[in-house]
Write a protein that holds these residues in place. Structure first.
Motif, PDB file in Angstrom:
ATOM      1  N   VAL B 128       0.303 -34.770 -28.890  1.00 43.29           N
ATOM      2  CA  VAL B 128      -1.073 -34.387 -27.736  1.00 43.29           C
ATOM      3  C   VAL B 128      -1.385 -33.225 -27.655  1.00 43.29           C
ATOM      4  N   VAL B 132      -5.797 -32.557 -28.187  1.00 45.46           N
ATOM      5  CA  VAL B 132      -6.188 -31.621 -27.548  1.00 45.46           C
ATOM      6  C   VAL B 132      -6.963 -30.608 -28.210  1.00 45.46           C
ATOM      7  N   TYR B 133      -6.467 -30.470 -29.028  1.00 47.59           N
ATOM      8  CA  TYR B 133      -6.747 -28.854 -30.421  1.00 47.59           C
ATOM      9  C   TYR B 133      -8.021 -29.865 -30.662  1.00 47.59           C
ATOM     10  N   VAL B 136     -11.191 -30.322 -27.685  1.00 47.81           N
ATOM     11  CA  VAL B 136     -11.466 -29.743 -26.363  1.00 47.81           C
ATOM     12  C   VAL B 136     -11.588 -28.197 -26.966  1.00 47.81           C
ATOM     13  N   ALA B 147      -7.553 -26.195 -22.310  1.00 49.09           N
ATOM     14  CA  ALA B 147      -7.520 -27.098 -22.751  1.00 49.09           C
ATOM     15  C   ALA B 147      -6.222 -27.341 -22.235  1.00 49.09           C
ATOM     16  N   ILE B 150      -5.728 -29.419 -19.994  1.00 53.41           N
ATOM     17  CA  ILE B 150      -5.816 -31.205 -20.278  1.00 53.41           C
ATOM     18  C   ILE B 150      -5.111 -31.580 -20.772  1.00 53.41           C
ATOM     19  N   ALA B 151      -4.083 -30.916 -21.540  1.00 55.71           N
ATOM     20  CA  ALA B 151      -2.934 -31.005 -22.659  1.00 55.71           C
ATOM     21  C   ALA B 151      -1.959 -32.061 -21.777  1.00 55.71           C
ATOM     22  N   VAL B 154      -2.803 -34.705 -19.573  1.00 52.40           N
ATOM     23  CA  VAL B 154      -2.835 -36.425 -20.598  1.00 52.40           C
ATOM     24  C   VAL B 154      -1.485 -36.784 -21.315  1.00 52.40           C
ATOM     25  N   PRO B 219       2.494 -28.790 -25.761  1.00 56.53           N
ATOM     26  CA  PRO B 219       1.418 -28.965 -25.920  1.00 56.53           C
ATOM     27  C   PRO B 219       0.158 -27.367 -25.520  1.00 56.53           C
ATOM     28  N   THR B 223      -3.705 -24.656 -27.089  1.00 61.17           N
ATOM     29  CA  THR B 223      -4.447 -25.020 -26.008  1.00 61.17           C
ATOM     30  C   THR B 223      -4.582 -23.504 -24.895  1.00 61.17           C
TER      31      THR B 223
END
Lengths: 252, 290
Positions: B128, B132-133, B136, B147, B150-151, B154, B219, B223
């Motif tokens: 994940v 996201v890396y 985003v 970021a 968001i990770a 998710v 995660p 991020t």
């Protein structure tokens, strides 16, 4: 005068036909009982009158249902509007558990986006609870949860909830089957009082109840309307053999 | 007292013996489960409690060798990232859960969504992070608090969606029918009657999901990245307790190890508080009509 008129109405669940070409005139300001053995389509019949039948997956209706002469299955008719004119009380009392007694009564108005001030709201709550013969028992506990009431009171609360929306017709689907004899008597008295203002259709599997509260009786068997007529006549001198067999307890 | 036939008596003894043996086995199994838990917690408290003081919550980390300092920025960062992740996950997850429990929804779409959610729950958290890396961090041109949130979101969304669906499915169908029969539109019925009745179950699910993701490190590694300074900006890297603990724990410095233990203790305490809230909510039970 017929308030509701079913014209060759059939109801389906997927491919199964639950009701077959029913023709029935339900008179205004009277109580019409729908009787018949389990699975004969009694509940389906009343659920077709407020378009609740179609909320079940794959269920549909054919034919016409006229409410004051207007087909409720006509194009462009909004089922939500029909349900506001045709109220319904179910078998199991189901007050909304997150709401107080007064909120339960007012819920139909609040969630329909009617802007009411406090006074109007309180007035409607009181009027509806009085009509449902519950006011005296709950007037000091309006803020308590609806589920804190007894089963019979809960059912009257559900009737008050239905009446608050000011319907013209009240459908009752075996409203007493989950209640004790005393609560049942309360509801029956209530039905007799309400018929001066509402057209009532009551489904019941209790023939004594049908005889006690109704003016007209419809007998269904296997999805077919066998006989419809004056309740006295149906119970004393039915025209059809099947009706006689059923009301004398030979089957069902 | 009535006399009993001897063979009846013997049978009763045998039953009592079996019952006792099973009970002993159950108690032993419970102890076996609890012992590691309390060992971990106890050791954590023993190692971490020395590092905990006012400065830990209010100060920035100091360079190696300098005494004092704290992880105030990481505590704040964790609150910010987890908070934002929860907001995102609740909006998407609760909405998805409501859709999944709607009786009128398209069955194959719902099954697809449910399958996707279940798969997503099983995806390793580092994957994940990488995802996201790629979608985003790279387009935004750098690590950021956003970021990181968001990770975590998710990871959290499928948990929230499934527990919401479950809570909603516990609501009796009669309530939905009653509401519809009052002429209440379907969307209002779903939101104001069904979801409201299940609110407690939904809240419990959200908090449990929150407690789970609050402890995630992987995660956040690429991020949110981590930050040695105070920062609340969504567009800049941000410190998080988990990442800070990780960084400090793998360092060779004694001071940092102590700080890492303190950080781990604080993180655990935060999660335990959330769990406590969950228990006090769900302990009162979901009120359902009889």
């Amino acid at each position: 005068m017929a308030k509701i008129r079913l014209v060759r109405m059939s109801a389906y669940f997927g491919r199964t036909r639950a009701l077959r070409e029913i023709n029935l005139d339900i008179p205004e300001f009277n109580v019409t009982a729908v009787i018949g053995p389990s699975g004969c389509g009694k509940s389906t019949l009343v659920r077709c009158i407020n378009r609740m039948h179609e909320t079940v997956k794959d269920a549909r209706v054919e034919g016409d249902v006229l409410l004051d002469g207007e087909n409720i299955y006509g194009p462009g008719v909004d089922p939500v509007q029909i349900r506001r004119r045709v109220g319904m009380v179910f078998q199991k009392p189901a007050p909304f558990p997150t709401m107080s007694i007064q909120d339960n009564v007012a819920v139909g108005l609040n969630l329909n986006g009617l802007a009411l001030n406090r006074g109007e709201r309180a007035e409607i709550v009181e009027r509806s609870l009085r009509r449902a013969a519950l006011w005296n028992e709950v007037k000091d506990d309006l803020g308590k949860p609806g589920t804190s009431l007894s089963g019979g009171q809960q059912q009257r609360l559900c009737i008050a909830r239905a009446l608050a929306v000011e319907p013209e017709v009240l459908l009752m689907d075996e409203p007493c089957s989950a209640l004790d004899p005393i609560s049942t008597a309360h509801i029956e008295e209530l039905v007799l009082e309400l018929k001066s203002q509402y057209t009532i259709v009551i489904v019941t599997h209790n023939m004594q109840q049908a005889a006690r509260v109704s003016d007209f009786t419809a007998f269904l068997l296997g999805g077919v309307l066998i006989e419809f007529g004056d309740t006295k006549q149906i119970f004393t001198n039915p025209e059809r053999q099947e009706t006689e067999d059923y009301i004398t307890g030979r089957f069902g | 007292m009535k006399t009993v036939e001897p063979h009846v008596d013997a049978r009763r003894m045998w039953r009592k013996f079996k019952s006792g043996a099973m009970m002993t086995a159950a108690v032993l199994a419970t102890l076996l489960t609890l012992v590691p838990l309390f060992l971990v917690l106890g050791y954590l408290v023993k190692q971490g409690v020395n590092g905990i003081n006012w400065a830990f919550f209010t100060r920035l980390p100091r360079p190696v060798g300098e005494p004092g300092g704290g992880m105030g920025n990481a505590v704040l960062g964790t609150l910010e990232v987890v908070g934002l992740a929860s907001v995102l996950a609740v909006i998407v997850g609760v909405g998805t859960g409501i859709y999944l429990s709607e009786p009128g929804r398209n069955r194959s779409v719902a099954n697809g969504v449910r399958f996707a959610a279940d798969v997503l729950m099983g995806v390793p958290s580092i994957v994940v992070g990488i995802f996201v890396y790629a979608v985003v961090v790279r387009p935004m041109g750098g690590f950021s608090a956003l970021a990181g949130a968001i990770a975590l979101a998710v990871m959290m969304t499928p948990l929230v969606a499934r527990t919401t669906e479950q809570a909603l499915s516990m609501v009796p169908a009669e309530l939905r029918e009653s509401a519809l029969a009052l002429g209440i539109p379907r969307w209002r019925t779903s939101l104001s009657v069904v979801a409201r009745t299940a609110a407690r179950g939904i809240t419990t699910g959200v908090l449990l999901a929150l407690a789970r993701i609050a402890g995630e490190t992987a995660p956040l590694l690429f991020t949110a990245f981590g930050n040695q300074y105070w920062s609340t900006s969504l567009r800049r890297p941000i410190a998080a307790l988990t990442v800070q603990v990780y960084t400090y724990a793998i360092s060779p410095f004694e001071d940092w190890h102590r700080q890492a233990w303190a950080g781990a203790l604080v993180l655990t305490a935060m999660v335990l508080v959330v769990e406590g809230v969950v228990r006090s909510i769900s302990g009162r039970g979901l009120r359902t009509p009889r």
